[in-house]
Design a protein around this motif. Structure first.
Motif, PDB file in Angstrom:
ATOM      1  N   ASP A 174     -34.660 -38.708  18.500  1.00 15.68           N
ATOM      2  CA  ASP A 174     -34.944 -38.817  19.926  1.00 15.68           C
ATOM      3  C   ASP A 174     -33.698 -38.520  20.765  1.00 15.68           C
ATOM      4  O   ASP A 174     -33.770 -37.864  21.802  1.00 15.68           O
ATOM      5  CB  ASP A 174     -35.473 -40.221  20.245  1.00 15.68           C
ATOM      6  N   LEU A 222     -37.256 -47.480  22.119  1.00 19.09           N
ATOM      7  CA  LEU A 222     -38.235 -47.369  21.039  1.00 19.09           C
ATOM      8  C   LEU A 222     -39.197 -48.538  21.134  1.00 19.09           C
ATOM      9  O   LEU A 222     -38.818 -49.645  21.518  1.00 19.09           O
ATOM     10  CB  LEU A 222     -37.525 -47.382  19.672  1.00 19.09           C
ATOM     11  N   ALA A 244     -44.650 -41.447  16.827  1.00 14.29           N
ATOM     12  CA  ALA A 244     -43.473 -40.909  16.141  1.00 14.29           C
ATOM     13  C   ALA A 244     -43.547 -41.147  14.635  1.00 14.29           C
ATOM     14  O   ALA A 244     -43.033 -40.339  13.857  1.00 14.29           O
ATOM     15  CB  ALA A 244     -42.202 -41.543  16.704  1.00 14.29           C
ATOM     16  N   ASP A 245     -44.184 -42.237  14.234  1.00 14.30           N
ATOM     17  CA  ASP A 245     -44.248 -42.537  12.802  1.00 14.30           C
ATOM     18  C   ASP A 245     -45.154 -43.745  12.584  1.00 14.30           C
ATOM     19  O   ASP A 245     -45.670 -44.336  13.545  1.00 14.30           O
ATOM     20  CB  ASP A 245     -42.844 -42.836  12.262  1.00 14.30           C
ATOM     21  N   ARG A 247     -42.248 -40.231  27.272  1.00 13.05           N
ATOM     22  CA  ARG A 247     -41.583 -39.656  26.093  1.00 13.05           C
ATOM     23  C   ARG A 247     -40.955 -40.715  25.192  1.00 13.05           C
ATOM     24  O   ARG A 247     -40.280 -40.390  24.220  1.00 13.05           O
ATOM     25  CB  ARG A 247     -40.505 -38.664  26.544  1.00 13.05           C
ATOM     26  N   THR A 248     -41.154 -41.978  25.506  1.00 14.76           N
ATOM     27  CA  THR A 248     -40.576 -43.035  24.663  1.00 14.76           C
ATOM     28  C   THR A 248     -41.210 -42.994  23.274  1.00 14.76           C
ATOM     29  O   THR A 248     -42.435 -43.033  23.144  1.00 14.76           O
ATOM     30  CB  THR A 248     -40.831 -44.418  25.282  1.00 14.76           C
ATOM     31  N   PRO A 249     -40.402 -42.886  22.207  1.00 15.15           N
ATOM     32  CA  PRO A 249     -40.991 -42.858  20.866  1.00 15.15           C
ATOM     33  C   PRO A 249     -41.683 -44.177  20.524  1.00 15.15           C
ATOM     34  O   PRO A 249     -41.130 -45.256  20.758  1.00 15.15           O
ATOM     35  CB  PRO A 249     -39.788 -42.599  19.944  1.00 15.15           C
ATOM     36  N   ILE A 264     -35.582 -42.057  13.594  1.00 13.78           N
ATOM     37  CA  ILE A 264     -36.374 -41.789  14.803  1.00 13.78           C
ATOM     38  C   ILE A 264     -35.491 -41.827  16.039  1.00 13.78           C
ATOM     39  O   ILE A 264     -35.582 -40.960  16.918  1.00 13.78           O
ATOM     40  CB  ILE A 264     -37.532 -42.800  14.924  1.00 13.78           C
TER      41      ILE A 264
END
Length: 441
Positions: free
Chosen positions: A126, A52, A103-104, A79-81, A122
């Motif tokens: 994930d 993350l 993601a947020d 694809r890493t949040p 999160i």
């Protein structure tokens, strides 16, 4: 190396106070690294991966949005949040970040408990996403290994999604994996379409545990038909219980169907002439006898034996005899009605099963005799056996049966006896055995 269950988190912010606070909040649950600029974060990400990334938006030299875009181009980071950190609590900033794929958002000043909860959620989402992806990848490998094609249908939609293998099976463009339901239905052989439709409807209307299973022919892109086994089930429903989604798979069973057909052919048909053999003939005769009892109808049986057939085999060999038997079979098939059954009992003995003759006995005799005369004329024609023009004649016996008949053996015995009367009276003739039929009416 992180302890089992702990995640690696990279925090990127140009303010040391923010880095210190976020480190204090998260380090008890996760392994934390910090960077004070976007450029430093890119350098660190070129060396290792994180589970993350917390990324500040307002930073000198390289802001959070540009840093985000560059992170996505680093191998292994697509694809890493990434969660944006910002003091700008406005819709435009949030819309831009979400459009990039964030993601947020975490809004400053920080609410410690919310940060912990959001990070946990999160990371959990994930993890689930990665596990689902790995599961789907394993399923894809399994299906590819088993040769099965996958379909996914939202019941209220006209679109069916397929995997590459489904397209390969049908010879379709693998890059197009979405097809209309009408297109898929249009590939089904017309003779099988109603069965497939009814089977599918039964599954959709059935209980939650109902499954769909159907074997049918579907058209390949090259034009030929292949046999497939199609399985599926409803995997989701609306609140009122109506099916919303079905998934399933098909596999090509053409080889299996060909093997089954060959086995059936060997079991029920004569290898030389391809006519029904004794086994299939007796089965059809049994069904015909039941019909006469049920419908109060009349049937007939022609018992045919070729005259002096042994002489042909002895003089010209069995290959010539086989050629003649094949021609006899063709002539018999062309001499009878479509609903009649021609069979080879063995050697040079053939039978013709006549169904649906007149209920009136004299008329039934005339109908059977008419067919017998057609057969007699056809089998009297010369046979072209390679360089040899050969002539042969048949002896034919005819027996009728109705609801008063009790067994197949009885009819066979009477027809066989009538055939031997033809033999004794000079051959090349037909004899209708004398047997009283039931008087109707």
């Amino acid at each position: 190396m992180s302890e089992i269950g702990r995640k690696n988190i990279l925090i990127v912010d140009d303010l040391p106070a923010n880095l210190s606070l976020l480190f204090t909040v998260l380090h008890s649950e996760h392994d934390i690294e910090v960077c004070e600029s976007g450029l430093a974060a890119l350098e660190r990400l070129s060396q290792r991966r994180f589970d993350l990334i917390l990324l500040d938006i307002m930073m000198p030299e390289l802001d959070g949005f540009l840093t985000f875009a560059r992170i996505r181009s680093i191998p292994g980071c697509a694809r890493t949040p990434i969660v944006f950190i910002t003091a700008n609590n406005d819709a435009a900033t949030e819309e831009r970040g979400l459009s990039l794929g964030a993601a947020d958002f975490i809004i400053k000043p920080f609410h410690v408990n919310l940060i912990r909860l959001r990070i946990r959620n999160i990371l959990a989402m994930d993890q689930l996403s990665r596990e689902l992806g790995a599961s789907e990848e394993r399923l894809s490998h399994v299906m590819a290994a088993t040769g099965e094609g996958i379909w996914d249908w939202w019941v209220t939609s006209d679109t069916v999604i397929h995997n590459r293998r489904w397209c390969q099976l049908l010879g379709l463009d693998e890059s197009t994996q979405a097809h209309s339901l009408s297109f898929c239905s249009g590939l089904i052989h017309p003779e099988d379409a109603s069965t497939v439709r009814q089977t599918l409807e039964n599954c959709l209307r059935g209980p939650e545990c109902a499954t769909y299973h159907c074997v049918y022919r579907t058209q390949h892109a090259s034009g030929h038909y292949l046999w497939v086994e199609d399985r599926g089930r409803v995997v989701s429903r609306y609140g009122d219980g109506r099916p919303s989604r079905m998934v399933g798979c098909i596999r090509d069973i053409s080889d299996r169907k060909r093997d089954e057909e060959r086995i059936h052919q060997l079991a029920f048909f004569d290898v030389l002439t391809t006519l029904p053999n004794r086994r299939l003939f007796l089965d059809r005769f049994g069904q015909a006898l039941l019909k006469t009892h049920r419908n109060q109808s009349t049937g007939g049986l022609l018992y045919i034996d070729m005259d002096n057939f042994k002489e042909l085999n002895d003089t010209h060999g069995h290959a010539m005899g086989d050629m003649m038997l094949i021609q006899i079979a063709h002539r018999l098939m062309n001499s009878v009605r479509r609903q009649d059954t021609v069979a080879r009992l063995g050697g040079d003995e053939f039978v013709v099963l006549l169904e649906n003759l007149s209920e009136e006995p004299d008329t039934a005799r005339l109908q059977a005799s008419k067919v017998g005369k057609q057969v007699l004329r056809a089998l009297n024609q010369p046979y072209a056996l390679g360089p040899v023009q050969y002539r042969s004649t048949p002896s034919i016996g005819i027996a009728l049966f109705d609801q008063g008949t009790t067994t197949i053996d009885e009819v066979l015995a009477r027809a066989d006896s009538a055939m031997y009367v033809s033999k004794r009276t000079g051959r090349n003739t037909l004899t209708l055995e004398k047997h009283d039929l039931t008087t109707f009416g």
